[in-house]
Motif scaffolding. Structure first.
Motif, PDB file in Angstrom:
ATOM      1  N   THR A   3     -82.267 122.126  64.841  1.00  0.00           N
ATOM      2  CA  THR A   3     -80.716 121.833  64.386  1.00  0.00           C
ATOM      3  C   THR A   3     -80.415 123.175  63.638  1.00  0.00           C
ATOM      4  O   THR A   3     -79.234 123.624  63.852  1.00  0.00           O
ATOM      5  CB  THR A   3     -80.882 120.855  63.087  1.00  0.00           C
ATOM      6  OG1 THR A   3     -81.580 119.797  63.683  1.00  0.00           O
ATOM      7  CG2 THR A   3     -79.524 120.437  62.618  1.00  0.00           C
ATOM      8  N   ASP A   4     -81.312 124.056  63.196  1.00  0.00           N
ATOM      9  CA  ASP A   4     -80.856 125.071  62.488  1.00  0.00           C
ATOM     10  C   ASP A   4     -80.585 126.380  63.479  1.00  0.00           C
ATOM     11  O   ASP A   4     -79.711 127.018  63.265  1.00  0.00           O
ATOM     12  CB  ASP A   4     -81.838 125.478  61.381  1.00  0.00           C
ATOM     13  CG  ASP A   4     -80.876 126.573  60.437  1.00  0.00           C
ATOM     14  OD1 ASP A   4     -80.007 126.366  59.644  1.00  0.00           O
ATOM     15  OD2 ASP A   4     -81.718 127.646  60.101  1.00  0.00           O
ATOM     16  N   SER A  33     -85.761 120.207  62.297  1.00  0.00           N
ATOM     17  CA  SER A  33     -84.924 120.936  61.519  1.00  0.00           C
ATOM     18  C   SER A  33     -84.625 122.395  62.195  1.00  0.00           C
ATOM     19  O   SER A  33     -83.631 123.048  62.006  1.00  0.00           O
ATOM     20  CB  SER A  33     -85.654 121.012  60.168  1.00  0.00           C
ATOM     21  OG  SER A  33     -86.616 122.000  59.965  1.00  0.00           O
ATOM     22  N   SER A  71     -84.743 128.722  68.500  1.00  0.00           N
ATOM     23  CA  SER A  71     -85.886 128.084  67.866  1.00  0.00           C
ATOM     24  C   SER A  71     -87.094 127.949  68.974  1.00  0.00           C
ATOM     25  O   SER A  71     -86.725 128.033  69.978  1.00  0.00           O
ATOM     26  CB  SER A  71     -85.486 126.456  67.508  1.00  0.00           C
ATOM     27  OG  SER A  71     -84.979 125.963  68.947  1.00  0.00           O
ATOM     28  N   LYS A 110     -82.783 125.038  56.691  1.00  0.00           N
ATOM     29  CA  LYS A 110     -81.369 124.591  56.845  1.00  0.00           C
ATOM     30  C   LYS A 110     -80.577 125.938  56.484  1.00  0.00           C
ATOM     31  O   LYS A 110     -80.713 126.524  55.541  1.00  0.00           O
ATOM     32  CB  LYS A 110     -81.064 123.498  55.972  1.00  0.00           C
ATOM     33  CG  LYS A 110     -79.660 123.128  56.088  1.00  0.00           C
ATOM     34  CD  LYS A 110     -79.461 121.832  55.339  1.00  0.00           C
ATOM     35  CE  LYS A 110     -77.982 121.443  55.429  1.00  0.00           C
ATOM     36  NZ  LYS A 110     -77.443 120.323  54.565  1.00  0.00           N
ATOM     37  N   GLU A 111     -79.900 126.393  57.450  1.00  0.00           N
ATOM     38  CA  GLU A 111     -79.162 127.602  57.024  1.00  0.00           C
ATOM     39  C   GLU A 111     -79.906 128.743  56.771  1.00  0.00           C
ATOM     40  O   GLU A 111     -79.378 129.528  55.701  1.00  0.00           O
ATOM     41  CB  GLU A 111     -77.928 127.288  56.036  1.00  0.00           C
ATOM     42  CG  GLU A 111     -76.958 126.222  56.580  1.00  0.00           C
ATOM     43  CD  GLU A 111     -75.961 125.959  55.422  1.00  0.00           C
ATOM     44  OE1 GLU A 111     -75.934 126.323  54.409  1.00  0.00           O
ATOM     45  OE2 GLU A 111     -74.899 125.058  55.627  1.00  0.00           O
ATOM     46  N   THR A 152     -88.992 121.960  55.760  1.00  0.00           N
ATOM     47  CA  THR A 152     -87.840 122.138  56.776  1.00  0.00           C
ATOM     48  C   THR A 152     -86.994 123.411  56.462  1.00  0.00           C
ATOM     49  O   THR A 152     -87.297 124.174  55.920  1.00  0.00           O
ATOM     50  CB  THR A 152     -86.882 120.882  56.459  1.00  0.00           C
ATOM     51  OG1 THR A 152     -86.295 120.663  55.133  1.00  0.00           O
ATOM     52  CG2 THR A 152     -87.099 119.750  56.684  1.00  0.00           C
TER      53      THR A 152
END
Length: 374
Positions: free
Chosen positions: A121-122, A118, A127, A93-94, A91
């Motif tokens: 979302t990030d 993920s 994306s 994240k940030e 995944t």
């Protein structure tokens, strides 16, 4: 994009998912990739956990980019292809990669869906998800998340794929921006990367008032309340898709080609949803559903779902009510009306063939869990 800007901006991250027949497709995709582009790539190839993967070595021979194994706590670097190891899920994240061991009984692995969700979302509108040859439907839910976030989705043309199951699943779900032969994807990614760089540097195209008027007059779509940044990015993507170089040319195309104006309207709307998409909202709705079912007797219960897209929200509510009726032994008559301005999305909703996109049994089990929890 200046060198200073390049150094200060995180690269665009592109997820590439494949399964059976995917090695050949991945190789064709990465051969023409330009290492100078501000893009990092993450390859998620389904691999048997008992098989010693040589994917890093094999792909290294097919591209000018550096190919390396994806490790936890890495930050993506431009010009690098990261390969997710067998028996591992990844995944982001940030802007940081994370890995977890894949559960022994869960297949396929690595999970394309987990990484794509993920990434959506990030990175949101930045994306990008690509699904190549493979059997099954892994990647479809992840592409839906990317599209819903405003990102870009691509699949290999089913006829060119050795196994068309995964690309066709995503196409059937209506979550694809571009259906391309793998040989065409590198040039499309290059254009998208330049688009993203321009957006990060604040170089938005000015949206002509006439274009919004055309959408309102001919498609009955009023986007006057939308943010200029959102409209700029969506319209710029249509310029790329149509190989038009400036806004005046695109405006002329939209005026003369009804199909292009229709496609632009669909791109701005992003008619994507999912079963029980907002868990907290459905948890709150549970109490209201029980109360309504308990209170009504001989009066039919009518529910309206506005902006239903492809119908999953309406079906989710129907499942919740069915469970409430079962638990309360209620005989109340329920009518659910669902509407949307996107006719293509409504046609998918009317068909009600949702088994691939979200298994009915899983949706029922989730609805039951919501209604029966302590």
């Amino acid at each position: 994009m200046t060198a200073a800007t390049s150094a200060s901006v995180s690269p665009l991250v592109v997820g590439i998912g494949a399964s059976a027949g995917g090695l050949e497709a991945i190789s064709k995709l990465i051969r023409p990739l330009d290492p100078a582009l501000p893009v990092a790539y993450v390859v998620l190839q389904h691999v048997s956990p008992t098989h010693k993967s040589m994917l890093v070595d094999i792909l290294s021979r097919e591209t000018q980019l550096r190919v390396t194994r994806l490790e936890s706590l890495q930050r993506p670097e431009a010009g690098v292809i990261y390969v997710v190891p067998a028996n591992t899920n990844a995944t982001i994240k940030e802007g940081v990669f994370y890995t977890t061991p894949a559960l022994p009984h869960v297949v396929p692995k690595p999970s394309i869906n987990d990484f794509f969700v993920s990434l959506a979302t990030d990175a949101h509108e930045a994306s990008v998800g690509i699904v190549l040859s493979g059997t099954g439907s892994d990647g479809t839910a992840g592409l839906r998340a990317i599209l819903a976030a405003g990102g870009v989705t691509m699949v290999q043309t089913p006829e060119s794929a050795k196994y068309d199951g995964m690309p066709q699943s995503a196409i059937d779900a209506g979550v694809i921006d571009y259906i391309l032969n793998v040989e065409e994807m590198a040039s499309r990614l290059a254009k998208l990367a330049r688009l993203e760089c321009a957006s990060l540097e604040g170089n938005q195209i000015e949206v002509p008032r006439r274009l919004l008027e055309l959408l309102k007059e001919r498609r009955q779509l009023d986007f006057s309340g939308y943010k200029q940044g959102t409209l700029s990015r969506r319209i710029r993507r249509r310029l790329i898709a149509t190989n038009v170089t400036d806004m005046n040319q695109y405006l002329a195309l939209a005026e003369s080609e009804p199909a292009e104006l229709e496609q632009l309207g669909r791109d701005i709307l992003i008619s994507v949803t999912a079963f029980f998409r907002d868990i907290s909202a459905f948890e709150a709705l549970e109490k209201a559903v029980r109360h309504m079912v308990e209170q009504v007797d001989n009066t039919p219960l009518r529910i309206w779902v506005a902006g239903c897209a492809t119908g999953e929200e309406a079906y989710s509510i129907a499942l919740m009510i069915a469970e409430a009726k079962r638990i309360l032994s209620s005989q109340v008559v329920v009518q659910i009306f669902a509407t949307d301005i996107d006719e293509d999305a409504l046609e998918i909703a009317r068909r009600g063939r949702l088994s691939r996109r979200s298994p009915r049994g899983a949706a029922q089990a989730y609805a039951r869990a919501l209604l029966c929890k302590e």
